[in-house]
Design an enzyme around this catalytic site. Structure first.
Site, mmCIF file in Angstrom:
data_model
loop_
_atom_site.group_PDB
_atom_site.id
_atom_site.type_symbol
_atom_site.label_atom_id
_atom_site.label_comp_id
_atom_site.label_asym_id
_atom_site.label_seq_id
_atom_site.Cartn_x
_atom_site.Cartn_y
_atom_site.Cartn_z
ATOM 1 N N GLU A 65 0.870 -1.199 0.021
ATOM 2 C CA GLU A 65 0.078 -0.055 0.014
ATOM 3 C C GLU A 65 0.913 1.040 0.138
ATOM 4 O O GLU A 65 1.476 1.539 0.946
ATOM 5 C CB GLU A 65 -0.799 0.064 1.393
ATOM 6 C CG GLU A 65 -1.848 -1.246 1.252
ATOM 7 C CD GLU A 65 -2.991 -1.031 0.089
ATOM 8 O OE1 GLU A 65 -2.973 0.060 -0.425
ATOM 9 O OE2 GLU A 65 -3.773 -1.893 0.222
ATOM 10 N N CYS A 80 -2.611 8.584 2.355
ATOM 11 C CA CYS A 80 -2.500 8.286 1.230
ATOM 12 C C CYS A 80 -3.429 8.699 0.104
ATOM 13 O O CYS A 80 -3.307 8.720 -1.107
ATOM 14 C CB CYS A 80 -2.222 6.759 1.084
ATOM 15 S SG CYS A 80 -3.184 5.650 1.790
#
Length: 506
Positions: A258, A292
């Site tokens: 990720e 993010c």
């Protein structure tokens, strides 16, 4: 901003959580609220990480034999502990990571939600019965525990990301070794203690089912390189992923990555602009731009640009910035000075590339020299330049005009990252196209909500430089298990597949 003592706050939270006193160590934990060192932990050496992995492997050998619904009971009990301590743990997240209290509490709620999700999954680890061409045979797939799962988490979601991985890993029969961010070590200490509390209530879980190893690159590298760790789930920058992935691949391990996001939003002429304003603001400035999934590139159609962008400037200028534990605050501090330097460098580059910056200045620097609060920056860009295509972990929103819908899709997809995306439109054709195969190339594609934020029921992750990993949701449990294909012959014959004749001579 009101006077605040982060050390006293930590002491009070440690007492509320009934945690043992912190010892001494080489790794400082600082609160970004005032920049004070609030605790210290000891970094693990490579040898100590190896020992931790060995202990976790021994726990795995026992835990894999426990029936999955029974494993789910441990996770259910952990969810109960989190419900009891949600307020204190949420405040600790805010204290150490700098996010506002509502976001800290929301992160703990994500942990509770994934516990519920994982408990349900513990009775749904389904395999398939497969049609076979051979009479008197049955073919099926079965799923088995994988082993020790390594989790490397980032500072911005210091507890939820571990829970996304760990709770599913536990019900799948795995043990977990967790290396938290060196910027947020204390939340990891607290979560490990709360999980051990759940283990005590459970009564029969093996020791070292969950292990925390603190430290920086050395600790992370030891976890990445150990062949006893078949899966490493790593959350962080694209740069980190470029280092981690080849090392895991070299030993034929699995990587669940990720990585960075550079998320875009398209606002079309048919959009509800008031709704878009709210979606843009939270997505761009929530967590001080340190998600993010933060909105970083905003594409506004020429015909509505002058109606929307001046309004956004006013909102950004008035958004309350301050102590994240105060009720009225919407934007807390950046995590540290290096984050502020990165923001300043990107804004300077944006100006060099023709951008016009509104906001972005440092706040409270005289009274809090070791804390880094900033006004969110809105940067109007003449085109999509190199700085707009690079993720800066700070509240910077690049705004670009566009003319045609076809052109803006290409601009949106030009980013090397592919995590999250959104469109504000009331045109069903635009919405459906954006979600279709020629639309957004991201792993998360939203309509009339921002790109920031996710629910545990949907698989989280992205494409391209975001790494391709998926956590939570859907069939994500399969990442934490190994698959076997089984064929059972219940006949008295031995036919071969594909009609092959292999008759032995008489």
């Amino acid at each position: 901003m009101n006077a605040f003592d982060s050390r006293k706050e930590l002491a009070a939270l440690w007492d509320r959580l009934k945690l043992p006193p912190l010892g001494d160590g080489d790794l400082d934990a600082r609160s970004p609220i005032d920049g004070q060192v609030i605790g210290r932990v000891r970094s693990a050496s490579a040898a100590q990480v190896e020992q931790a992995i060995g202990a976790a492997h021994e726990a795995f050998l026992q835990w894999r034999m426990v029936p999955p619904p029974r494993r789910g009971e441990l996770v259910r009990l952990f969810g109960d502990v989190l419900r009891e301590e949600k307020e204190a743990l949420g405040r600790l997240v805010s204290l150490e990571a700098g996010k506002i209290l509502q976001e800290g509490l929301g992160e703990v709620q994500e942990m509770i939600d994934i516990c519920d999700f994982a408990v349900g999954a513990s009775r749904q680890l389904y395999g398939l019965t497969i049609a076979t061409e051979r009479a008197g045979h049955r073919m099926m797939e079965t799923w088995h525990p994988l082993g020790v799962v390594g989790v490397i988490s980032a500072f911005n979601f210091p507890v939820a990301v571990w829970a996304w991985n760990a709770c599913l890993a536990f019900v799948c029969g795995d043990s977990v070794v967790w290396k938290p961010s060196e910027k947020t070590p204390l939340t990891a200490v607290a979560v490990q203690a709360l999980f051990e509390r759940a283990m005590e209530r459970f009564g029969s879980a093996p020791a070292n089912l969950s292990v925390v190893v603190q430290g920086g690159r050395e600790a992370g590298a030891a976890l990445v390189d150990d062949p006893r760790v078949p899966l490493v789930s790593a959350t962080g920058s694209t740069r980190m992923g470029r280092e981690v992935a080849p090392r895991i691949a070299a030993r034929f391990g699995r990587a669940l990555l990720e990585l960075g996001g550079n998320n875009g939003m398209i606002v079309t002429p048919s959009a509800d602009l008031e709704l878009a304003e709210r979606g843009i603001t939270f997505s761009a400035v929530g967590t001080a731009g340190q998600r993010c999934t933060t909105l970083r590139r905003l594409f506004v159609q020429d015909g509505i640009y002058e109606r929307l962008v001046p309004r956004l400037k006013t909102i950004f200028a008035g958004a309350p910035v301050g102590n994240p534990l105060d009720g009225g605050t919407l934007i807390g501090p950046l995590i540290d000075g290096s984050a502020f330097e990165g923001m300043a460098a990107s804004l300077a580059q944006a100006v060099e590339e023709g951008g016009s910056v509104t906001g972005g200045e440092r706040l409270y620097g005289n009274s809090l020299p070791d804390a880094f609060y900033v006004r969110p920056a809105l940067v109007e860009m003449p085109e999509q330049t190199p700085v707009t295509l690079r993720e800066t972990f700070a509240p910077i929103l690049y705004v670009l005009r566009y003319d045609s819908f076809e052109d803006v899709i290409a601009l949106h997809n030009a980013a090397p990252q592919g995590l999250s995306s959104s469109i504000f439109t009331n045109d069903i054709r635009e919405a459906e196209f954006f979600m279709g195969p020629a639309g957004s190339d991201c792993g998360i594609v939203n309509v009339n909500i921002g790109p920031s934020g996710a629910e545990i029921g949907g698989a989280f992750g992205g494409e391209k430089e975001t790494g391709g990993g998926r956590e939570s949701g859907s069939d994500s449990w399969r990442a934490y298990m190994r698959r076997a294909t089984n064929t059972i012959n219940y006949s008295r014959e031995l036919p071969l597949a594909q009609g092959i004749d292999f008759t032995l001579p008489s």
